[in-house]
Design a protein around this motif. Sequence first.
Motif: not given
Length: 168
Positions: A37, A64, A142, A153, A156
């Motif tokens: 991160i 995302k 996350r 990831i 997000l």
Amino acid sequence: MKNTFCTLLLCTFVLACQPTAPKLDFEKEKAAIQAVIAKETESYYKQDFEAWKSTYLESPAFRKYGYWEGFPEKVTFNNGFESLKNEKKSQFEADATIWKGSSEERANENFRISPEMAWYTFEQFSYEKGTRKLLGKSLETRVLEKVDGEWKIAYLGYHYFPDTLATK
């Protein structure tokens, strides 16, 4: 007696052949997730496209979803990594990343970690480096997947609080 012995032997064999779950070193995995991160955030603000991209799951399964008052559309989303990758490549090439040089602090962290997947939530505070002026506070999520031994990831999510500094 012979049947009991055979049954016992068969049960022992079946149990011995069952795969065991790998041991999870929670603190080690937590540190690895925090490092990913941090790398994603730092490379984003440095506009280092390759380093930034290396922190993500490059897959159509990537998602995302975010909210920030500063965006004209308020809510942004990317379904699949390809659209995010193209968006950020253009942004970095145009030198259009806001808050470059800011510093971030994370608080109220929560981790759920299994051998191949992790869920990490936190509050993030973004500050101007020189003045420590608060730029924004967000609630962040996350979801990460482990790929070839490295956390990536896969989701997000962020929700920035409304700017309350202007009303003070």
